[in-house]
Design a protein around this motif. Structure first.
Motif, mmCIF file in Angstrom:
data_model
loop_
_atom_site.group_PDB
_atom_site.id
_atom_site.type_symbol
_atom_site.label_atom_id
_atom_site.label_comp_id
_atom_site.label_asym_id
_atom_site.label_seq_id
_atom_site.Cartn_x
_atom_site.Cartn_y
_atom_site.Cartn_z
ATOM 1 N N VAL A 22 0.942 -1.146 0.129
ATOM 2 C CA VAL A 22 0.066 -0.099 0.030
ATOM 3 C C VAL A 22 0.820 1.268 0.043
ATOM 4 O O VAL A 22 1.837 1.363 0.800
ATOM 5 C CB VAL A 22 -0.825 -0.003 1.362
ATOM 6 C CG1 VAL A 22 -1.656 1.402 1.413
ATOM 7 C CG2 VAL A 22 -1.795 -1.149 1.108
ATOM 8 N N THR A 23 0.467 2.099 -0.939
ATOM 9 C CA THR A 23 1.314 3.526 -0.873
ATOM 10 C C THR A 23 0.191 4.558 -0.553
ATOM 11 O O THR A 23 -0.745 4.577 -1.145
ATOM 12 C CB THR A 23 1.655 3.843 -2.438
ATOM 13 O OG1 THR A 23 2.799 2.825 -2.629
ATOM 14 C CG2 THR A 23 2.330 5.357 -2.211
ATOM 15 N N PRO A 24 0.399 4.924 0.920
ATOM 16 C CA PRO A 24 -0.711 5.997 1.370
ATOM 17 C C PRO A 24 -1.110 7.111 0.517
ATOM 18 O O PRO A 24 -0.252 7.663 -0.378
ATOM 19 C CB PRO A 24 -0.176 6.532 2.669
ATOM 20 C CG PRO A 24 0.687 5.330 3.165
ATOM 21 C CD PRO A 24 1.493 4.929 1.818
ATOM 22 N N HIS A 25 -2.240 7.594 0.399
ATOM 23 C CA HIS A 25 -2.669 8.520 -0.575
ATOM 24 C C HIS A 25 -4.057 9.241 -0.052
ATOM 25 O O HIS A 25 -4.908 8.560 0.404
ATOM 26 C CB HIS A 25 -3.126 8.000 -2.093
ATOM 27 C CG HIS A 25 -2.867 9.062 -3.084
ATOM 28 N ND1 HIS A 25 -3.985 9.963 -3.231
ATOM 29 C CD2 HIS A 25 -1.978 9.732 -3.835
ATOM 30 C CE1 HIS A 25 -3.940 10.624 -4.195
ATOM 31 N NE2 HIS A 25 -2.488 10.699 -4.808
ATOM 32 N N ALA A 31 -7.002 -0.555 -4.652
ATOM 33 C CA ALA A 31 -7.617 -0.946 -5.748
ATOM 34 C C ALA A 31 -8.929 -1.887 -5.400
ATOM 35 O O ALA A 31 -9.756 -2.285 -6.134
ATOM 36 C CB ALA A 31 -6.614 -1.645 -6.819
ATOM 37 N N ASP A 32 -8.457 -2.559 -4.609
ATOM 38 C CA ASP A 32 -9.451 -3.581 -3.922
ATOM 39 C C ASP A 32 -9.712 -3.194 -2.460
ATOM 40 O O ASP A 32 -8.644 -2.806 -1.442
ATOM 41 C CB ASP A 32 -9.118 -4.889 -4.069
ATOM 42 C CG ASP A 32 -9.023 -5.515 -5.426
ATOM 43 O OD1 ASP A 32 -10.217 -5.171 -6.067
ATOM 44 O OD2 ASP A 32 -8.008 -5.771 -5.837
ATOM 45 N N VAL A 69 -10.572 -1.787 5.094
ATOM 46 C CA VAL A 69 -10.197 -0.399 4.611
ATOM 47 C C VAL A 69 -10.241 -0.136 3.259
ATOM 48 O O VAL A 69 -10.018 -1.033 2.349
ATOM 49 C CB VAL A 69 -8.564 -0.386 5.134
ATOM 50 C CG1 VAL A 69 -8.041 0.859 4.666
ATOM 51 C CG2 VAL A 69 -8.563 -0.660 6.742
ATOM 52 N N ARG A 70 -10.823 0.947 2.727
ATOM 53 C CA ARG A 70 -10.741 1.501 1.263
ATOM 54 C C ARG A 70 -9.656 2.239 0.986
ATOM 55 O O ARG A 70 -9.304 2.507 -0.237
ATOM 56 C CB ARG A 70 -12.268 2.116 1.229
ATOM 57 C CG ARG A 70 -12.639 3.420 1.687
ATOM 58 C CD ARG A 70 -13.443 4.098 1.030
ATOM 59 N NE ARG A 70 -14.553 3.488 1.410
ATOM 60 C CZ ARG A 70 -15.804 4.047 1.084
ATOM 61 N NH1 ARG A 70 -16.268 5.326 0.627
ATOM 62 N NH2 ARG A 70 -17.143 3.486 1.752
ATOM 63 N N ARG A 71 -9.122 2.974 2.019
ATOM 64 C CA ARG A 71 -8.025 4.026 1.906
ATOM 65 C C ARG A 71 -7.045 3.846 2.937
ATOM 66 O O ARG A 71 -7.625 3.990 4.102
ATOM 67 C CB ARG A 71 -8.527 5.367 1.392
ATOM 68 C CG ARG A 71 -7.737 6.411 1.028
ATOM 69 C CD ARG A 71 -8.198 7.942 0.739
ATOM 70 N NE ARG A 71 -9.383 7.730 -0.128
ATOM 71 C CZ ARG A 71 -10.487 8.332 0.028
ATOM 72 N NH1 ARG A 71 -10.381 9.235 0.865
ATOM 73 N NH2 ARG A 71 -11.262 8.406 -1.190
ATOM 74 N N GLY A 81 5.801 0.197 5.517
ATOM 75 C CA GLY A 81 5.696 -1.264 5.100
ATOM 76 C C GLY A 81 4.305 -1.842 5.404
ATOM 77 O O GLY A 81 3.881 -2.779 5.862
ATOM 78 N N ILE A 82 3.342 -0.919 4.692
ATOM 79 C CA ILE A 82 1.856 -1.249 4.874
ATOM 80 C C ILE A 82 1.312 -2.198 3.658
ATOM 81 O O ILE A 82 1.678 -1.901 2.550
ATOM 82 C CB ILE A 82 0.952 -0.102 4.842
ATOM 83 C CG1 ILE A 82 1.371 0.922 6.144
ATOM 84 C CG2 ILE A 82 -0.595 -0.405 5.177
ATOM 85 C CD1 ILE A 82 0.860 2.121 5.837
ATOM 86 N N HIS A 83 0.842 -3.317 3.991
ATOM 87 C CA HIS A 83 0.037 -4.316 2.989
ATOM 88 C C HIS A 83 -1.291 -4.559 3.293
ATOM 89 O O HIS A 83 -1.677 -4.574 4.479
ATOM 90 C CB HIS A 83 0.950 -5.667 3.087
ATOM 91 C CG HIS A 83 2.494 -5.357 2.893
ATOM 92 N ND1 HIS A 83 3.035 -5.290 1.745
ATOM 93 C CD2 HIS A 83 3.435 -5.225 3.810
ATOM 94 C CE1 HIS A 83 4.297 -5.287 1.918
ATOM 95 N NE2 HIS A 83 4.703 -5.078 3.157
#
Length: 88
Positions: A22-25, A31-32, A69-71, A81-83
């Motif tokens: 996951v890249t925080p934004h 995507a899912d 989680v959606r975002r 290191g979030i996945h």
């Protein structure tokens, strides 16, 4: 190799079928939707839940956060290191 997932319907109580970095934004959803998050290096997480609520939590190293989680927001997130656990 046999694939035990091949003929199974995806369920929320079964194992995830993938683990996605996951890249925080601040505005882009994942995507899912994630069934849960895995965090390698602890810190703060700012997330938007499946329900649409923005929440901030602090997690330790090697944590699993079992929330839909959606975002994952960039502002307020210091953990790395979030996945995302996903089912596709």
């Amino acid at each position: 190799m046999t694939n035990p997932f091949q003929n199974r319907a995806s369920t929320l109580n079964g194992p995830a079928t993938d683990l996605v970095p996951v890249t925080p934004h601040n505005t882009n959803d994942l995507a899912d939707v994630a069934l849960a998050l895995y965090v390698e290096t602890g810190g703060s997480l700012s997330i938007v839940t499946v329900k649409g609520e923005t929440r901030s939590v602090t997690v330790g190293d090697l944590s699993i956060l079992p929330v839909g989680v959606r975002r994952v927001r960039n502002n307020g997130t210091t953990a790395t290191g979030i996945h995302a656990f996903t089912v596709s």
